[in-house]
Design a protein around this motif. Structure first.
Motif, PDB file in Angstrom:
ATOM      1  N   THR A  57       4.454  26.741  54.558  1.00  0.00           N
ATOM      2  CA  THR A  57       3.355  27.669  54.794  1.00  0.00           C
ATOM      3  C   THR A  57       2.528  27.194  55.972  1.00  0.00           C
ATOM      4  N   LEU A  58       1.862  28.135  56.568  1.00  0.00           N
ATOM      5  CA  LEU A  58       0.815  27.797  57.528  1.00  0.00           C
ATOM      6  C   LEU A  58      -0.330  28.767  57.302  1.00  0.00           C
ATOM      7  N   SER A  59      -1.488  28.417  57.803  1.00  0.00           N
ATOM      8  CA  SER A  59      -2.659  29.285  57.689  1.00  0.00           C
ATOM      9  C   SER A  59      -3.021  29.798  59.069  1.00  0.00           C
ATOM     10  N   VAL A  60      -3.261  31.087  59.145  1.00  0.00           N
ATOM     11  CA  VAL A  60      -3.731  31.720  60.378  1.00  0.00           C
ATOM     12  C   VAL A  60      -5.086  32.322  60.054  1.00  0.00           C
ATOM     13  N   MET A  61      -6.122  31.771  60.611  1.00  0.00           N
ATOM     14  CA  MET A  61      -7.495  32.173  60.286  1.00  0.00           C
ATOM     15  C   MET A  61      -7.720  32.142  58.764  1.00  0.00           C
ATOM     16  N   ASN A  62      -7.171  31.104  58.131  1.00  0.00           N
ATOM     17  CA  ASN A  62      -7.286  30.894  56.680  1.00  0.00           C
ATOM     18  C   ASN A  62      -6.443  31.850  55.842  1.00  0.00           C
ATOM     19  N   GLU A  63      -5.625  32.712  56.466  1.00  0.00           N
ATOM     20  CA  GLU A  63      -4.675  33.547  55.739  1.00  0.00           C
ATOM     21  C   GLU A  63      -3.402  32.730  55.515  1.00  0.00           C
ATOM     22  N   THR A  64      -2.971  32.602  54.256  1.00  0.00           N
ATOM     23  CA  THR A  64      -1.762  31.838  53.955  1.00  0.00           C
ATOM     24  C   THR A  64      -0.523  32.660  54.286  1.00  0.00           C
ATOM     25  N   VAL A  65       0.338  32.093  55.137  1.00  0.00           N
ATOM     26  CA  VAL A  65       1.553  32.774  55.588  1.00  0.00           C
ATOM     27  C   VAL A  65       2.756  32.004  55.058  1.00  0.00           C
ATOM     28  N   SER A  72       5.928  36.463  55.427  1.00  0.00           N
ATOM     29  CA  SER A  72       6.204  36.687  56.839  1.00  0.00           C
ATOM     30  C   SER A  72       7.622  37.191  57.062  1.00  0.00           C
ATOM     31  N   THR A  73       7.753  38.192  57.927  1.00  0.00           N
ATOM     32  CA  THR A  73       9.060  38.649  58.378  1.00  0.00           C
ATOM     33  C   THR A  73       9.277  38.318  59.845  1.00  0.00           C
TER      34      THR A  73
END
Length: 377
Positions: free
Chosen positions: A174-182, A211-212
């Motif tokens: 996982t990674l976070s983009v602006m605190n959104e978990t992806v 994520s796609t």
């Protein structure tokens, strides 16, 4: 999530198709060719729009007619649209993920487009090269009355979040983009904290993003986010799972799905522009419109009403491939727009992760088309 493979789940739905295939093979050549390049790994092809194979009866008036696998499709000779009478649909709305080119393949359907077809990215007109594998798209298309072929007259690409990477967890992929978990399938994450990325995908019922496609943001891309808007008891606003600040919140309505643009600052998203989103575009109810919609099943009820990634609809029954529905399933729903403007789905198939892996091991979208002119390969 259900512990079974896609192919196992659909075996009962597909067996009747196999039984009658030899009877219709000569009739299917033209219609099948329209979709052959868009076969999913499991073999699933949405044949609802091929009148020379099946009649897409659709609609609640035909619920007593038993189709193939509960999809509402009828064997040759049993319904409308057979023997050259034409497709019952004039237009189609397709919402899903691009998993192959030819022109593009979405939800088991092949959709043609050409140099004149407008393509938009989060509402901004862009070059066709932005239409990469893994993109989540919403397509308005015409339906050829004889072959059932689809020709897009507008394609909208949606990036669910564009912004800086704020955290990376290699162990949990996982990674976070602006605190959104992806959530990503890749074993390697070739990005670093602070890098600006764009994510296509579907938001799960827990708010995390499946994520796609995960790519570097285009130069000059606005930081943006798509999500449900809600206001906390302390008055703070949340978009998706991200704290947001509105200079003027008079247009903010709790419960709306919105697209916001702005700037990530100090652990919150400073909104400069808000646009309310609808799961359906404006469609003329008088035009018979086929709908193919991929999403996450949010809710379902005994009255056969469901919510699929924000889209409210009625289904033929509470089954998907002969199995009971489950909240959180990733589903492709097939049906039509009714005269009263509501949506009815008479076919549901679920999408297992192994069936839709379209990222390489660098977690970037697979290569773009070699030629911008090769629209109708």
């Amino acid at each position: 999530m259900k512990n079974r493979s896609y192919s196992q789940k659909k075996s009962s739905s597909l067996c009747l198709c196999a039984g009658i295939f030899s009877l219709v093979v000569l009739m299917t050549t033209m219609a099948f060719a329209q979709n052959e390049s868009c076969k999913a790994p499991s073999g699933f092809i949405d044949m609802n729009l091929a009148p020379s194979v099946f009649s897409a009866r659709g609609g609640e008036g035909d619920e007593d007619e038993k189709g193939i696998g509960g999809t509402g499709l009828q064997p040759v000779g049993t319904g409308d649209g057979v023997g050259g009478t034409g497709s019952p649909y004039h237009s189609a709305y397709i919402s899903g993920v691009v998993y192959a080119y030819g022109s593009i393949c979405v939800n088991g359907l092949r959709v043609k487009y050409d140099a004149q077809t407008p393509v938009y990215l989060n509402g901004k007109k862009v070059d066709h090269s932005a239409l990469t594998l893994g993109s989540t798209v919403k397509i308005l298309s015409s339906v050829d009355g004889v072959s059932g072929a689809l020709s897009a007259y507008r394609i909208d690409i949606e990036r669910i979040v564009t912004g800086p990477v704020t955290a990376i967890d290699l162990e949990s992929h996982t990674l976070s983009v602006m605190n959104e978990t992806v959530l990503i399938e890749a074993t390697d994450i070739p990005f670093s904290v602070g890098e600006i990325v764009s994510v296509s995908g579907l938001r799960r019922t827990d708010g995390q993003i499946l994520s796609t496609s995960l790519t570097p943001a285009l130069p000059g891309a606005d930081e943006s986010l798509v999500g449900s808007l809600k206001q906390e008891t302390d008055g703070q606003w949340i978009v998706g799972r991200t704290l947001a600040e509105f200079p003027n919140d008079e247009k903010a309505v709790s419960g709306q799905t919105v697209f916001v643009q702005g700037k990530w600052e100090g652990g919150r998203f400073i909104v400069s522009r808000l646009t309310a989103l609808s799961p359906l575009p404006a469609i003329n109810e008088k035009v018979r419109t086929y709908i193919s919609y991929e999403g996450i099943l949010e809710t379902f009820h005994e009255d056969r009403s469901i919510v699929l990634s924000g889209l409210q609809a009625t289904v033929k029954d509470l089954l998907c491939g002969g199995e009971p529905l489950e909240k959180g399933e990733r589903i492709i729903a097939m049906g039509s727009l009714r005269p009263d403007g509501t949506v009815f789905f008479d076919g549901l198939v679920d999408v297992e992760p192994e069936e839709t892996k379209i990222l390489d091991n660098k977690s970037r979208a697979v290569s773009k088309p070699e030629s911008k002119a090769a629209y109708n390969d």
